[in-house]
Design an enzyme around this catalytic site. Structure first.
Site, mmCIF file in Angstrom:
data_model
loop_
_atom_site.group_PDB
_atom_site.id
_atom_site.type_symbol
_atom_site.label_atom_id
_atom_site.label_comp_id
_atom_site.label_asym_id
_atom_site.label_seq_id
_atom_site.Cartn_x
_atom_site.Cartn_y
_atom_site.Cartn_z
ATOM 1 C CB SER B 190 -1.086 0.035 1.350
ATOM 2 O OG SER B 190 -0.309 -0.046 2.526
ATOM 3 C CG HIS B 218 -4.241 -1.228 -1.301
ATOM 4 N ND1 HIS B 218 -4.655 -0.103 -1.415
ATOM 5 C CD2 HIS B 218 -3.932 -1.502 -0.144
ATOM 6 C CE1 HIS B 218 -4.748 0.592 -0.186
ATOM 7 N NE2 HIS B 218 -4.031 -0.588 0.744
ATOM 8 C CE LYS B 249 -7.334 -0.497 1.334
ATOM 9 N NZ LYS B 249 -7.691 -1.151 2.686
#
Lengths: 91, 415
Positions: B190, B218, B249
């Site tokens: 990240s 991610h 996310k």
């Protein structure tokens, strides 16, 4: 230098070399000695204590019990040397 | 009174220390839905101002997407607000199981179990399945939630140098005496947006009889040609034993997470995963919306394609402008500044220009690696990016860092 002192000096270099190779990038420019804080400074991650312990057990034939290989003892090379000396069988 | 004066002073001092070290985090109040354009109140009490958001994990721009919000409302209408139960008592609705099946299909795995967050999924993934006879071998730059998950487990632990396959191989060889070996890695890291070489990791895992666990928070939804994640990007769909990921996310951004992978292990987590057994079920609103998100992503790759275009465009233009950017293909774009104060000052100036970014520095990233982390989104239009690039250039000129190398920036500002 007496034989015992030489042995200790050798061990210090062997362990410092192991830590340099295992943790430090070649271009990091970080210098370490036997009193450098390793784990508490974040230089060495505590997860990999297991491979350091395996290395010490093999190299010095030291039957170090798991419960004595704590993050506190492993925080400096001098602490590690003391622990190895307590259990090494190749003296 | 048990909260004594001594205790109050102790904690007040600790907070002061954080402030003195520059580690004290302040929240900024956002007066709008999550989007490319948001209204931010900062500092507290200031008039909210419109800024372009370049620091959300809203990779696909689905956080406030009308279809996702509609599905959330339908979830509320049809299945209610809360379940007031853990999953295994009376907290599992038909839609929970449907979402688990959809996620398995989307990720190309055998089965999936939902958690309240990916942090919870990581708290279960090692602890419930592995014991002191096993070893978890972890990339040294893994996310804090993987590290905490490993710490919770009774399994032995080791680590390998970040992305260093030779070192990983050495460790796998060294631990052949253990019952099971598990390689644990982020799919995408990240802070740098760098990608784990899962193809090589899977090859090593086969050679040395190890399982592979990947946290793909991610990546799920946009990495790989059809957005399945880092395993698709690396061509190893079906070869990852355990994937943990988040709904918080790219997949709508509300909350919730899951473990997806080998069906026997998923059943173990259903039986023994403590965050699953002892915390509440994910609410129907989120389940229904996440389910719609998976449908949208299965119907079209339009959003991940737009994100890919935005990423390429922004990276190219910023590199051309002379910023020192870690090369890569991920929408996390680290703009390297090396000095913590410089990163903070530039982030503040950019905010004044209407661009919301955050400076990252030690201990979030290693010492001497301070940066501004930009995160791109499919919600950004080219106009957003152009405005951001223009502001970056203006601020970059002010601090005279354009076209400067790492050494030159460090020489000017220190580490």
């Amino acid at each position: 230098m007496k034989e015992g002192e030489k042995m200790e000096e050798d061990m210090k270099e062997v362990i410092l070399d192991y830590i340099r190779e295992e943790y430090l990038d070649e271009d990091s420019g970080i210098e370490i000695d036997e009193n450098t804080k390793l784990i508490s400074s974040g230089l060495v991650d505590s997860f990999s204590m297991v491979s350091l312990l395996m290395f010490l057990r093999q190299k010095y034939k030291a039957n170090i019990p798991d419960e004595e290989a704590t993050a506190e003892v492993f925080d400096t090379v001098s602490g590690i040397i003391e622990l190895v000396n307590k259990y090494r069988q190749d003296k | 009174m048990v909260f004594s004066r001594k205790a109050r002073e102790f904690f007040a001092n600790e907070l002061n220390d954080l402030k003195e070290q520059g580690l004290f985090k302040e929240e900024r109040y956002i007066h709008s839905p999550q989007s490319a354009d948001i209204e931010v109140e900062f500092p507290e009490g200031a008039e909210p101002r419109k800024v372009i958001n370049l620091c959300a994990n809203n990779y696909l721009g689905l956080s406030s997407h009308p279809e996702v919000m509609k599905a959330a409302r339908e979830g509320l209408d049809k299945r209610g607000y809360g379940m007031s139960s853990v999953r295994f008592i009376c907290g599992t609705q038909d839609i929970h199981r449907e979402l688990e099946k959809k996620l398995s299909e989307f990720l190309g795995t055998e089965d999936t179990i939902l958690f309240s967050s990916c942090m919870d999924a990581n708290a279960a993934v090692f602890e419930a399945a592995f014991t002191k006879d096993d070893i978890i071998i972890s990339d040294r730059l893994n996310h804090a939630s993987i590290i905490d998950g490993i710490r919770l487990a009774s399994a032995q632990q080791d680590s390998y140098k970040h992305l260093d396959m030779k070192h990983l191989e050495k460790k796998l060889d060294m631990h052949q005496d253990k019952r099971f070996r598990v390689i644990a890695t982020d799919g995408v890291f990240s802070m740098d947006g760098d990608i784990a070489p899962l193809d090589k990791i899977c090859d090593l895992a086969e050679k040395y009889d190890a399982m592979v666990m990947v946290d793909d928070s991610h990546a799920t939804g946009f990495m790989g040609k059809t957005g399945r994640g880092t395993h698709e990007h690396c061509g190893v769909v079906g070869r990852i034993d355990l994937i943990t990921t988040t709904l918080g996310k790219a997949l709508g951004g509300a909350s919730g997470g899951c473990i997806s992978g080998r069906k026997e292990l998923i059943e173990i987590y259903r039986q023994k995963g403590r965050p699953y057994l002892f915390s509440n079920t994910v609410p129907p609103v989120i389940i229904n919306a996440a389910s719609r998100v998976i449908d949208i992503l299965s119907e079209t790759t339009e959003r991940r394609d737009k994100l890919e275009w935005n990423t390429k465009y922004f990276r190219e233009k910023m590199t051309e402008a002379g910023f020192d950017i870690r090369p890569g293909v991920h929408p996390i774009v680290p703009i390297m500044l090396y000095n913590a104060q410089l990163a903070q000052n530039m982030a503040k100036d950019l905010y004044d220009e209407g661009i919301y970014v955050i400076g990252f520095f030690f201990p979030v990233v290693p010492k001497g690696q301070a940066r501004i982390r930009v995160q791109l989104s499919a919600a950004h239009e080219k106009e957003h990016l152009d405005k951001a690039i223009e502001a970056f250039i203006k601020v970059g000129k002010k601090y005279d860092i354009l076209g400067k190398s790492r050494e030159e920036i460090i020489e000017k500002y220190g580490m």
